[in-house]
Design an enzyme around this catalytic site. Structure first.
Site, PDB file in Angstrom:
ATOM      1  N   ARG A 222      12.268  -6.546   5.843  1.00  0.00           N
ATOM      2  CA  ARG A 222      12.247  -5.310   5.436  1.00  0.00           C
ATOM      3  C   ARG A 222      13.019  -4.711   6.828  1.00  0.00           C
ATOM      4  O   ARG A 222      12.997  -4.925   7.972  1.00  0.00           O
ATOM      5  CB  ARG A 222      10.821  -4.691   6.056  1.00  0.00           C
ATOM      6  CG  ARG A 222      10.583  -3.335   5.780  1.00  0.00           C
ATOM      7  CD  ARG A 222       9.150  -2.687   5.455  1.00  0.00           C
ATOM      8  NE  ARG A 222       8.386  -3.280   6.449  1.00  0.00           N
ATOM      9  CZ  ARG A 222       7.075  -2.706   6.600  1.00  0.00           C
ATOM     10  NH1 ARG A 222       6.517  -2.059   5.404  1.00  0.00           N
ATOM     11  NH2 ARG A 222       6.298  -2.850   7.827  1.00  0.00           N
TER      12      ARG A 222
ATOM     13  N   LYS B  24       0.963  -1.264   0.013  1.00  0.00           N
ATOM     14  CA  LYS B  24      -0.130   0.032  -0.067  1.00  0.00           C
ATOM     15  C   LYS B  24       1.032   1.302  -0.188  1.00  0.00           C
ATOM     16  O   LYS B  24       0.688   2.167  -0.607  1.00  0.00           O
ATOM     17  CB  LYS B  24      -0.866   0.148   1.430  1.00  0.00           C
ATOM     18  CG  LYS B  24      -1.741  -1.135   1.366  1.00  0.00           C
ATOM     19  CD  LYS B  24      -2.902  -1.096   2.288  1.00  0.00           C
ATOM     20  CE  LYS B  24      -2.241  -1.129   3.880  1.00  0.00           C
ATOM     21  NZ  LYS B  24      -1.812  -2.395   4.169  1.00  0.00           N
TER      22      LYS B  24
ATOM     23  N   ARG C 169      -0.195  -8.992  13.750  1.00  0.00           N
ATOM     24  CA  ARG C 169      -0.903  -8.021  12.816  1.00  0.00           C
ATOM     25  C   ARG C 169      -1.874  -8.690  11.675  1.00  0.00           C
ATOM     26  O   ARG C 169      -2.743  -8.256  11.261  1.00  0.00           O
ATOM     27  CB  ARG C 169       0.344  -7.400  12.076  1.00  0.00           C
ATOM     28  CG  ARG C 169       0.971  -6.393  13.086  1.00  0.00           C
ATOM     29  CD  ARG C 169       2.482  -6.053  12.570  1.00  0.00           C
ATOM     30  NE  ARG C 169       2.081  -5.013  11.315  1.00  0.00           N
ATOM     31  CZ  ARG C 169       3.304  -4.764  10.456  1.00  0.00           C
ATOM     32  NH1 ARG C 169       4.241  -5.332  10.789  1.00  0.00           N
ATOM     33  NH2 ARG C 169       3.079  -3.797   9.536  1.00  0.00           N
TER      34      ARG C 169
ATOM     35  N   ARG D  65      -9.409   0.628   9.172  1.00  0.00           N
ATOM     36  CA  ARG D  65      -9.045  -0.563   9.726  1.00  0.00           C
ATOM     37  C   ARG D  65     -10.055  -1.513  10.286  1.00  0.00           C
ATOM     38  O   ARG D  65     -10.096  -2.619  10.675  1.00  0.00           O
ATOM     39  CB  ARG D  65      -7.723  -0.536  10.453  1.00  0.00           C
ATOM     40  CG  ARG D  65      -6.344  -0.918   9.481  1.00  0.00           C
ATOM     41  CD  ARG D  65      -5.287  -0.491  10.490  1.00  0.00           C
ATOM     42  NE  ARG D  65      -4.158  -1.428  10.166  1.00  0.00           N
ATOM     43  CZ  ARG D  65      -2.970  -0.818   9.793  1.00  0.00           C
ATOM     44  NH1 ARG D  65      -3.036   0.330   9.257  1.00  0.00           N
ATOM     45  NH2 ARG D  65      -1.977  -1.686   9.414  1.00  0.00           N
TER      46      ARG D  65
ATOM     47  N   ARG E 128      11.943  -2.629  12.172  1.00  0.00           N
ATOM     48  CA  ARG E 128      10.819  -2.167  12.891  1.00  0.00           C
ATOM     49  C   ARG E 128      10.469  -3.214  14.118  1.00  0.00           C
ATOM     50  O   ARG E 128      10.290  -4.360  13.542  1.00  0.00           O
ATOM     51  CB  ARG E 128       9.476  -1.847  11.963  1.00  0.00           C
ATOM     52  CG  ARG E 128       9.415  -0.455  11.394  1.00  0.00           C
ATOM     53  CD  ARG E 128       8.302  -0.254  10.486  1.00  0.00           C
ATOM     54  NE  ARG E 128       7.027  -0.690  10.531  1.00  0.00           N
ATOM     55  CZ  ARG E 128       6.097  -0.456   9.944  1.00  0.00           C
ATOM     56  NH1 ARG E 128       6.169   0.200   8.895  1.00  0.00           N
ATOM     57  NH2 ARG E 128       4.795  -0.960  10.420  1.00  0.00           N
TER      58      ARG E 128
END
Ligand code: AMP
Length: 232
Positions: free
Chosen positions: A128, A17, A172, A92, A161
């Site tokens: 990531r 996104k 998540r 969300r 992160r």
């Protein structure tokens, strides 16, 4: 200038996104809000609200609807003065979707769901790494930096992160399945829902989304757009 539209990106964490938002902002000069980014800024503040937000985000849960509403209202004050406003990471859950209806008023909402297989998302998120200085994203699974943990662009340290750690990724994804996925029904019923296969490379995904927005392509469930309704 064409009439303003709100573009909502649905899709699991790691669906792409943010990548697509960056490109659309560049190509179509739309404004945007990433609630994740805005909340990470809040979470960096040493205030009660900031600390609560950080703890919640590090667990991979959703922060309170009240805090999200505050952030969204703050960033969307003048959204009508643009060709389009992209929401990356909002709404969300259903309560947030209702809030968006209220904020949008008569402004049309278009929803694009970037669909990606869970194993792809897990590989993307777990690999990531972000540069602490310039913010550039690298991925040790797909585009590893030339030197381990060092940013190719500026030479600063790359970090992971906290919410990209394996347990938190699982949480998540669970939160996404339980709270965000039901929004596909909500928007399908409203007739403004479009799906794109996000397992493909970012260029191909971008072409599909652009074609949808400019009315060059129609798809089942998409809001049958005419050329003069396009964002281009
Ligand atoms: P993201 O960068 O979009 O993956 O968001 C990172 C984290 O920010 C999420 O896991 C949530 O903790 C929080 N967050 C972002 N957007 C929202 C939202 N609309 N509602 C609640 N929490 C959010």
């Amino acid at each position: 200038m064409t009439e303003c539209r709100i573009l909502v990106f649905l899709g699991a964490p790691g669906a792409g996104k943010g990548t697509q938002t960056t490109r659309l902002v560049r190509e179509f000069r739309m404004k945007h809000l990433s609630t994740g980014e805005a909340l990470r800024q809040k979470a960096g503040e040493d205030t009660l609200l900031g600390n609560q937000a950080r703890e919640t985000m590090e667990r991979g849960e959703l922060v309170s609807d009240e805090l999200v509403a505050e952030v969204v209202r703050e960033y969307m004050t003048d959204f009508r003065n643009s060709t389009g406003f992209i929401l990356d990471g909002f709404p969300r859950n259903l309560a947030q979707a209702e809030l968006l209806e209220e904020i949008a008023g008569k402004t049309p909402i278009w929803v694009i769901n970037i669909q990606v297989d869970e194993e792809v998302v897990i590989k993307r998120l777990s690999g990531r790494r972000q540069c602490m200085e310039c913010g550039r994203i690298s991925n040790v699974n797909f585009s590893p930096p030339r030197q381990e943990d060092v940013c190719d662009a500026c030479g600063a340290k790359l970090v992971q992160r906290p919410d990209d750690l394996p347990d938190v990724i699982q949480r998540r994804l669970q939160v996404y399945r339980e709270q965000t996925k039901p929004l596909t029904d909500f928007y399908t019923k409203k007739g403004c829902y479009f799906e794109v296969d996000g397992n493909q490379n970012a260029d191909t995904v971008f072409k599909r989304i652009s074609a949808h927005l400019t009315g060059e392509e129609s798809s089942a469930g998409s809001p049958n757009l005419s050329a003069d309704q396009s964002l281009a």
